[in-house]
Motif scaffolding. Structure first.
Motif, PDB file in Angstrom:
ATOM      1  N   UNK A  64      60.179  50.004 -30.079  1.00  0.00           N
ATOM      2  CA  UNK A  64      59.815  50.571 -28.781  1.00  0.00           C
ATOM      3  C   UNK A  64      58.660  49.847 -28.086  1.00  0.00           C
ATOM      4  N   UNK A  65      57.651  49.425 -28.866  1.00  0.00           N
ATOM      5  CA  UNK A  65      56.521  48.778 -28.181  1.00  0.00           C
ATOM      6  C   UNK A  65      56.975  47.476 -27.515  1.00  0.00           C
ATOM      7  N   UNK A  66      57.999  46.840 -28.071  1.00  0.00           N
ATOM      8  CA  UNK A  66      58.501  45.586 -27.479  1.00  0.00           C
ATOM      9  C   UNK A  66      59.239  45.879 -26.172  1.00  0.00           C
ATOM     10  N   UNK A  67      60.046  46.951 -26.190  1.00  0.00           N
ATOM     11  CA  UNK A  67      60.779  47.341 -24.971  1.00  0.00           C
ATOM     12  C   UNK A  67      59.784  47.796 -23.901  1.00  0.00           C
ATOM     13  N   UNK A  68      58.728  48.479 -24.343  1.00  0.00           N
ATOM     14  CA  UNK A  68      57.684  48.911 -23.391  1.00  0.00           C
ATOM     15  C   UNK A  68      56.997  47.698 -22.771  1.00  0.00           C
ATOM     16  N   UNK A  69      56.731  46.688 -23.587  1.00  0.00           N
ATOM     17  CA  UNK A  69      56.102  45.466 -23.067  1.00  0.00           C
ATOM     18  C   UNK A  69      57.004  44.826 -22.013  1.00  0.00           C
ATOM     19  N   UNK A  70      58.319  44.832 -22.290  1.00  0.00           N
ATOM     20  CA  UNK A  70      59.276  44.277 -21.309  1.00  0.00           C
ATOM     21  C   UNK A  70      59.206  45.067 -20.003  1.00  0.00           C
ATOM     22  N   UNK A 109      47.317  49.418 -25.148  1.00  0.00           N
ATOM     23  CA  UNK A 109      47.209  48.179 -24.349  1.00  0.00           C
ATOM     24  C   UNK A 109      46.339  48.429 -23.111  1.00  0.00           C
ATOM     25  N   UNK A 110      46.440  49.641 -22.565  1.00  0.00           N
ATOM     26  CA  UNK A 110      45.632  49.979 -21.385  1.00  0.00           C
ATOM     27  C   UNK A 110      44.133  50.013 -21.726  1.00  0.00           C
ATOM     28  N   UNK A 111      43.785  50.097 -23.015  1.00  0.00           N
ATOM     29  CA  UNK A 111      42.369  50.085 -23.433  1.00  0.00           C
ATOM     30  C   UNK A 111      41.978  48.721 -24.008  1.00  0.00           C
ATOM     31  N   UNK A 112      42.841  47.728 -23.808  1.00  0.00           N
ATOM     32  CA  UNK A 112      42.658  46.415 -24.430  1.00  0.00           C
ATOM     33  C   UNK A 112      42.217  45.372 -23.397  1.00  0.00           C
ATOM     34  N   UNK A 113      41.411  44.394 -23.841  1.00  0.00           N
ATOM     35  CA  UNK A 113      41.036  43.292 -22.939  1.00  0.00           C
ATOM     36  C   UNK A 113      42.046  42.147 -22.993  1.00  0.00           C
ATOM     37  N   UNK A 114      42.448  41.760 -24.205  1.00  0.00           N
ATOM     38  CA  UNK A 114      43.492  40.717 -24.330  1.00  0.00           C
ATOM     39  C   UNK A 114      44.411  41.101 -25.497  1.00  0.00           C
ATOM     40  N   UNK A 115      45.704  41.010 -25.263  1.00  0.00           N
ATOM     41  CA  UNK A 115      46.659  41.226 -26.352  1.00  0.00           C
ATOM     42  C   UNK A 115      46.862  39.903 -27.097  1.00  0.00           C
ATOM     43  N   UNK A 143      47.816  48.218 -18.518  1.00  0.00           N
ATOM     44  CA  UNK A 143      48.367  47.527 -19.702  1.00  0.00           C
ATOM     45  C   UNK A 143      48.878  46.130 -19.384  1.00  0.00           C
ATOM     46  N   UNK A 144      49.279  45.908 -18.129  1.00  0.00           N
ATOM     47  CA  UNK A 144      49.835  44.592 -17.797  1.00  0.00           C
ATOM     48  C   UNK A 144      48.759  43.498 -17.835  1.00  0.00           C
ATOM     49  N   UNK A 145      47.503  43.899 -17.608  1.00  0.00           N
ATOM     50  CA  UNK A 145      46.422  42.900 -17.533  1.00  0.00           C
ATOM     51  C   UNK A 145      46.244  42.154 -18.874  1.00  0.00           C
ATOM     52  N   UNK A 203      49.640  35.885 -22.146  1.00  0.00           N
ATOM     53  CA  UNK A 203      50.679  34.899 -21.793  1.00  0.00           C
ATOM     54  C   UNK A 203      50.063  33.660 -21.148  1.00  0.00           C
ATOM     55  N   UNK A 204      48.987  33.879 -20.362  1.00  0.00           N
ATOM     56  CA  UNK A 204      48.302  32.723 -19.742  1.00  0.00           C
ATOM     57  C   UNK A 204      47.656  31.845 -20.821  1.00  0.00           C
ATOM     58  N   UNK A 205      46.988  32.511 -21.779  1.00  0.00           N
ATOM     59  CA  UNK A 205      46.283  31.749 -22.816  1.00  0.00           C
ATOM     60  C   UNK A 205      47.266  30.997 -23.719  1.00  0.00           C
ATOM     61  N   UNK A 206      48.380  31.656 -24.029  1.00  0.00           N
ATOM     62  CA  UNK A 206      49.294  31.015 -24.992  1.00  0.00           C
ATOM     63  C   UNK A 206      50.249  30.036 -24.323  1.00  0.00           C
TER      64      UNK A 206
END
Ligand code: 13P
Ligand code: SF4
Length: 307
Positions: A59-65, A117-123, A295-297, A303-306
């Motif tokens: 589910x977390x992968x589908x949510x990320x999508x 993810x909404x409480x995260x700075x970078x995933x 969460x998108x941030x 994705x930018x870093x990698x």
């Protein structure tokens, strides 16, 4: 009914794409439009021109999508496909934990709910975690969540002292070093290759450590002929397909008679469920718009870093 024919007809008719993680059953990996690790799949879901994404993963992968492509319909064939690691980090408790370290940045593994993810700075994923950490100034203090094994492994290889959330995955925590060594007795030349979510003794005994895609690349390029693979057993399908002359043995968990290591959540999807998902547009994943905006941030930063 010929499910595969029907799936092919429906995906064309509906402009749908089937994304599958390496931990899916072989039959699903073989019909997917794209198979990959969690980083590849988030890149694919951000880039696809399809109207519908059927996510054969958890589910977390589908949510990320959905977070990356809010205009698309994201479907998961079985809504119970959760993740014990994501569940080991409940948002309310994590919020309190984070408040104890106000000067720390939060780096979280993608294996988290959208709320985390909404409480995260970078995933990060296990493929790009080192790159993500290296992008953060050395003096910046970091909370790493939710996997304690991946976190302590990253601390060891980058030399960064991070505050770790105490979470873990039910598959990777369970490998038995004693049983792995029994296999080693029979196959002394076999290399032990492991995912960094495994516990420290397994990692110390490993010849190579990496994400699912890194393990796959390693077995493609390495000259050995035999491997003991300490991650979810689904990855063995691609390893065998790409290297038919090599032997791949799944590392056994402590408590199993089958000697295999399946993620119960990843293995909930079947070909029949994928057909029903496409046919009936179920089960649709939705993310609260306020949470999505936050969460998108960290996902985009990752994705930018990698690259
Ligand atoms: P990867 O990032 O290697 O795809 O791993 C995801 C996962 O769920 C590991 O258990
Ligand atoms: Fe989650 Fe572990 Fe399954 Fe990966 S293998 S999806 S971390 S429960």
């Amino acid at each position: 009914m010929d499910y595969i024919n029907e799936i092919n007809r429906l995906r064309k008719e509906k402009n749908a794409v089937i994304l599958a993680h390496y931990y899916q059953i072989p039959e699903i990996q073989d019909i997917a439009d794209f198979v990959g690790d969690s980083l590849d799949l988030s890149r694919k879901s951000a880039d696809t021109s399809a109207d519908i994404i059927v996510f054969a993963g958890v589910k977390f992968m589908a949510e990320t999508a959905k977070i990356l492509s809010p205009g698309k319909k994201v479907l998961i064939p079985d809504l119970n496909a959760g993740c014990s690691l994501a569940d080991s980090c409940p948002p309310a408790e994590f919020r309190k934990f984070r408040e104890k370290y106000p000067d720390h940045m939060v780096v979280s593994y993608v294996n988290t709910t959208a709320e985390i993810k909404a409480m995260t700075d970078i995933c990060c994923t296990s493929t790009n975690a080192v790159k993500v950490l290296e992008s953060i100034p050395q003096e910046q203090k970091i909370i790493f969540a939710p996997d304690r094994n991946l976190g302590s492994y990253l601390s060891r290889i980058t030399g960064r002292d991070m505050v770790l959330w105490d979470g873990a995955c039910h598959v990777h925590e369970e490998f038995s070093l004693v049983r792995i060594m029994e296999i080693k007795d029979k196959y002394p030349d076999a290399k032990l290759i492991s995912h960094p979510e495994c516990q420290k003794p397994i990692l110390i005994a490993s010849d190579f450590i990496g994400s699912t895609s890194a393990l796959l690349k390693f077995t493609d390029s390495d000259s050995s002929k035999e491997y003991i693979v300490a991650t979810e057993s689904g990855i063995l399908h691609q390893m065998k397909k790409q290297n038919p002359g090599k032997l791949f043995l799944p590392a056994p968990p402590i408590d199993s008679t089958c000697g295999c290591s399946d993620c119960i959540f990843m293995k909930m999807h079947t070909i029949r469920k994928i057909y029903h998902s496409l046919m009936e547009d179920k089960f649709e994943i939705d993310v609260d718009p306020v949470i999505r905006q936050k969460a998108v941030i960290p996902i985009r930063r990752m994705l930018e870093i990698s690259g």
